[in-house]
Design a protein around this motif. Structure first.
Motif, short mmCIF file in Angstrom:
data_model
loop_
_atom_site.label_atom_id
_atom_site.label_comp_id
_atom_site.label_asym_id
_atom_site.label_seq_id
_atom_site.Cartn_x
_atom_site.Cartn_y
_atom_site.Cartn_z
N PRO A 101 4.70 -8.16 17.78
CA PRO A 101 6.02 -8.80 17.73
C PRO A 101 7.11 -7.87 17.22
O PRO A 101 6.85 -6.94 16.46
N ARG A 102 8.31 -8.16 17.66
CA ARG A 102 9.48 -7.51 17.06
C ARG A 102 9.86 -8.35 15.84
O ARG A 102 9.37 -9.47 15.66
N ILE A 103 10.73 -7.82 15.02
CA ILE A 103 11.21 -8.55 13.84
C ILE A 103 12.28 -9.52 14.33
O ILE A 103 13.35 -9.10 14.76
N GLY A 104 11.96 -10.81 14.25
CA GLY A 104 12.74 -11.86 14.89
C GLY A 104 14.22 -11.89 14.61
O GLY A 104 15.03 -11.98 15.53
N PHE A 105 14.60 -11.79 13.32
CA PHE A 105 16.03 -11.91 13.02
C PHE A 105 16.83 -10.77 13.64
O PHE A 105 17.98 -10.94 14.02
N LEU A 106 16.22 -9.59 13.81
CA LEU A 106 16.91 -8.47 14.44
C LEU A 106 16.96 -8.64 15.95
O LEU A 106 17.94 -8.27 16.59
N LEU A 107 15.93 -9.20 16.49
CA LEU A 107 15.83 -9.38 17.94
C LEU A 107 16.91 -10.33 18.46
O LEU A 107 17.38 -10.17 19.58
N HIS A 108 17.33 -11.27 17.64
CA HIS A 108 18.23 -12.33 18.11
C HIS A 108 19.66 -12.19 17.61
O HIS A 108 20.42 -13.16 17.62
N LEU A 109 20.05 -11.01 17.18
CA LEU A 109 21.42 -10.78 16.71
C LEU A 109 22.38 -10.65 17.89
O LEU A 109 21.97 -10.40 19.03
N ASP A 110 23.67 -10.77 17.58
CA ASP A 110 24.72 -10.52 18.56
C ASP A 110 24.53 -9.10 19.11
O ASP A 110 24.28 -8.17 18.33
N PRO A 111 24.64 -8.89 20.43
CA PRO A 111 24.38 -7.56 21.01
C PRO A 111 25.17 -6.42 20.38
O PRO A 111 24.63 -5.33 20.20
N ALA A 112 26.43 -6.64 20.03
CA ALA A 112 27.22 -5.54 19.44
C ALA A 112 26.68 -5.16 18.06
O ALA A 112 26.54 -3.98 17.75
N LEU A 113 26.37 -6.16 17.24
CA LEU A 113 25.81 -5.90 15.92
C LEU A 113 24.42 -5.27 16.04
O LEU A 113 24.07 -4.34 15.32
N LYS A 114 23.66 -5.78 17.00
CA LYS A 114 22.31 -5.26 17.25
C LYS A 114 22.37 -3.77 17.61
O LYS A 114 21.59 -2.96 17.10
N ASP A 115 23.30 -3.41 18.47
CA ASP A 115 23.44 -2.02 18.89
C ASP A 115 23.84 -1.13 17.71
O ASP A 115 23.32 -0.03 17.54
N GLN A 116 24.74 -1.63 16.88
CA GLN A 116 25.17 -0.88 15.69
C GLN A 116 23.99 -0.70 14.73
O GLN A 116 23.76 0.40 14.21
N LEU A 117 23.24 -1.77 14.49
CA LEU A 117 22.07 -1.69 13.60
C LEU A 117 21.00 -0.77 14.18
O LEU A 117 20.35 -0.03 13.43
N HIS A 118 20.83 -0.81 15.49
CA HIS A 118 19.86 0.08 16.15
C HIS A 118 20.18 1.53 15.83
O HIS A 118 19.29 2.31 15.47
N THR A 119 21.43 1.89 15.93
CA THR A 119 21.86 3.26 15.62
C THR A 119 21.63 3.58 14.15
O THR A 119 21.07 4.63 13.80
N GLN A 120 22.06 2.69 13.26
CA GLN A 120 21.92 2.93 11.83
C GLN A 120 20.45 3.00 11.40
O GLN A 120 20.06 3.85 10.59
N LEU A 121 19.63 2.11 11.95
CA LEU A 121 18.21 2.11 11.61
C LEU A 121 17.51 3.35 12.17
O LEU A 121 16.58 3.88 11.56
#
Length: 190
Positions: free
Chosen positions: A132-152
């Motif tokens: 599984p992926r980590i659920g709360f990250l998987l279901h974030l707003d796409p813009a926030l998700k993309d920003q977090l993806h870069t930061q992580l």
């Protein structure tokens, strides 16, 4: 002389399994980053990245087992000939290694979970076991998700470089004690 100068067989097995898997993952991570696109096709890159993820999750599982084992089985004391500062440095290096052995796979898993295409590309450990992926990250707003993806991803990379540094100090310290100071420390983990 101390009563027990060696780690248990289980501790040794976990130590070397984690070490070898980390070395393999360093090689995979660097190959994915360094090989030109002409050599590493999209399918080949996906295979390298998926294997890197699988090894990372395996390291996380083994690290959990290692901590549980260590909580129930005291490691042998450092040789009494070690100076106080050497014992403190060895302890600090071990703490840092444990933190990084957890931080790397967890930051990688979070990075992967925040990947914009994570929902359409399921993750399988070694191509077999659904993970599984980590659920709360998987279901974030796409813009926030993309920003977090870069930061992580940046955090994961920074943890990797920190691991290279601490691991180098760990290895150099062991070799110094073994070959220069003539303290038989390698036998504790072999």
């Amino acid at each position: 002389m101390e009563n027990r100068v060696r780690y248990t067989r289980v501790a040794m097995l976990l130590h070397w399994a984690i070490a070898l898997l980390i070395i393999a993952n360093i090689a995979l991570g660097l190959s994915a980053a360094l090989l030109p696109p002409s050599i590493l096709s999209d399918r080949g890159a996906r295979m390298v990245i998926d294997t890197h993820k699988s090894i990372g999750i395996t390291v996380l599982g083994l690290a959990i087992l290692r901590v549980l084992w260590r909580l129930t089985h005291r490691p042998p004391p450092l040789p009494s000939v070690f100076a106080g500062w050497e014992k403190a440095m060895a302890h600090a290096a071990h703490v840092a290694l444990y933190v990084l052995i957890f931080a790397l796979p967890l930051s990688g898993w979070m990075h992967d979970s925040a990947w914009i295409a994570a929902q359409s590309h399921p993750m399988y450990l070694f191509g077999l076991v659904p993970w599984p992926r980590i659920g709360f990250l998987l279901h974030l707003d796409p813009a926030l998700k993309d920003q977090l993806h870069t930061q992580l991803g940046t955090l994961h990379t920074a943890c990797g470089y920190a691991l290279y540094a601490v691991l180098s100090l760990h290895i150099l310290g062991a070799l110094k004690h073994q070959w220069i100071d003539r303290h038989p420390v390698l036998g504790r983990m072999l």
